[in-house]
Design an enzyme around this catalytic site. Sequence first.
Site: not given
Length: 412
Positions: A165, A209, A222, A282
């Site tokens: 997933y 989290r 969910r 980044f």
Amino acid sequence: MGAILRHPEDAYPLFKLKMAVLNSEKQIPPQPHWAFSYSMLHKVSRSFALVIQQLGPDLRDAICIFYLVLRALDTVEDDTSIATDVKVPILKAFHQHIYDKDWHFSCGTKHYKVLMDQFHLVSTAFLELGKSYQEAIEDITKRMGAGMAKFICKEVETTEDYDEYCHYVAGLVGLGLSKLFHASKLEDMASDELSNSMGLFLQKTNIIRDYLEDINEIPKSRMFWPRQIWGKYANKLEDFKYEENSEKAVQCLNDMVTNALYHVEDCLTYMSALKDSAIFRFCAIPQIMAIGTLAMCYNNIEVFRGVVKMRRGLTARVIDRTKSMSDVYEAFFDFSCMLRSKVDKNDPNAAVTLSRLDAIQETCKDSGFLNKRKSYIVTSGLNYGSILVMILFLILALIFGRLSYNRSTTQD
């Protein structure tokens, strides 16, 4: 202000971050479709919008659109009010919709609803990207949509399901970014395995989290924590939010954090191979934020009571300090030390957790970059220098506030 008094070393990085945010908001392009895309990026993720600004214009545009396309795809997946027979075909065909300048689909809430209602503007911007960028974005969107559709009708039962997933919703983002970096001719093509780990580490951190937000989702919860892990501690995943199950909840949390730590060495290897400094920053800043967040979450019952995250000042310091691979090794070492200090020897996974932390710390030490280093975590309190920095920050804040007031009154 209380946070600044407790952590005066955060003051200057916070000020720099504020200035950087304001500067990035001024750099929104004038064309309507690009103005919408960058404005929306600021609304759905201000931190991402800030980090992306340092990239060159072509790569920046490509990653901006890549992010918004996947955010839109994620909005469809997240909207639990959409019937499965409607949602699945949209997810599977989403890679085709990005070529359609007229397509949009109303779903989501707040900024995400605006993104979906005005998605044709994102498609217009997408069609202006270089061919290699378009192909990379289409490929990842197609694979991600198919994977999301698969898990609409499938529970996350095993740790293999969990990894699969997370691969579909985040590992593919890592693969896509590697494709975009390579298309820009600034980086070599990274391996799929390392790119996947970059995404999985971030996604697993978010899943840990966001336990309470996901479990309380309306109209339907969910649930992404794998039953193979949480089933060792409770009969139902939602049981962890009740106070009487606090001990088992924390044990399960620690098990989840330990699972996420298995991706760290791959992430360090990926980042150490990057050549372009802007691309490096980044990639590196979110990874440091992830290990920091895991350190905050570990053994912390507040994960099941509310939101646990790094304080804003520490986030500002990470953004300010992260410039080279040595900074990454130092940050991972610091936060792994913090995590280690929270390990309870009576925790059922203590030995495995400590073994993982040993491996991470050895990797950081072997880099040779941990000499003469300043800790992200350990501070010396309110010394004279810190007080001066805090006073300077307050003066600058007052000046900035006054200038903003004058500007607004002049415009009125």
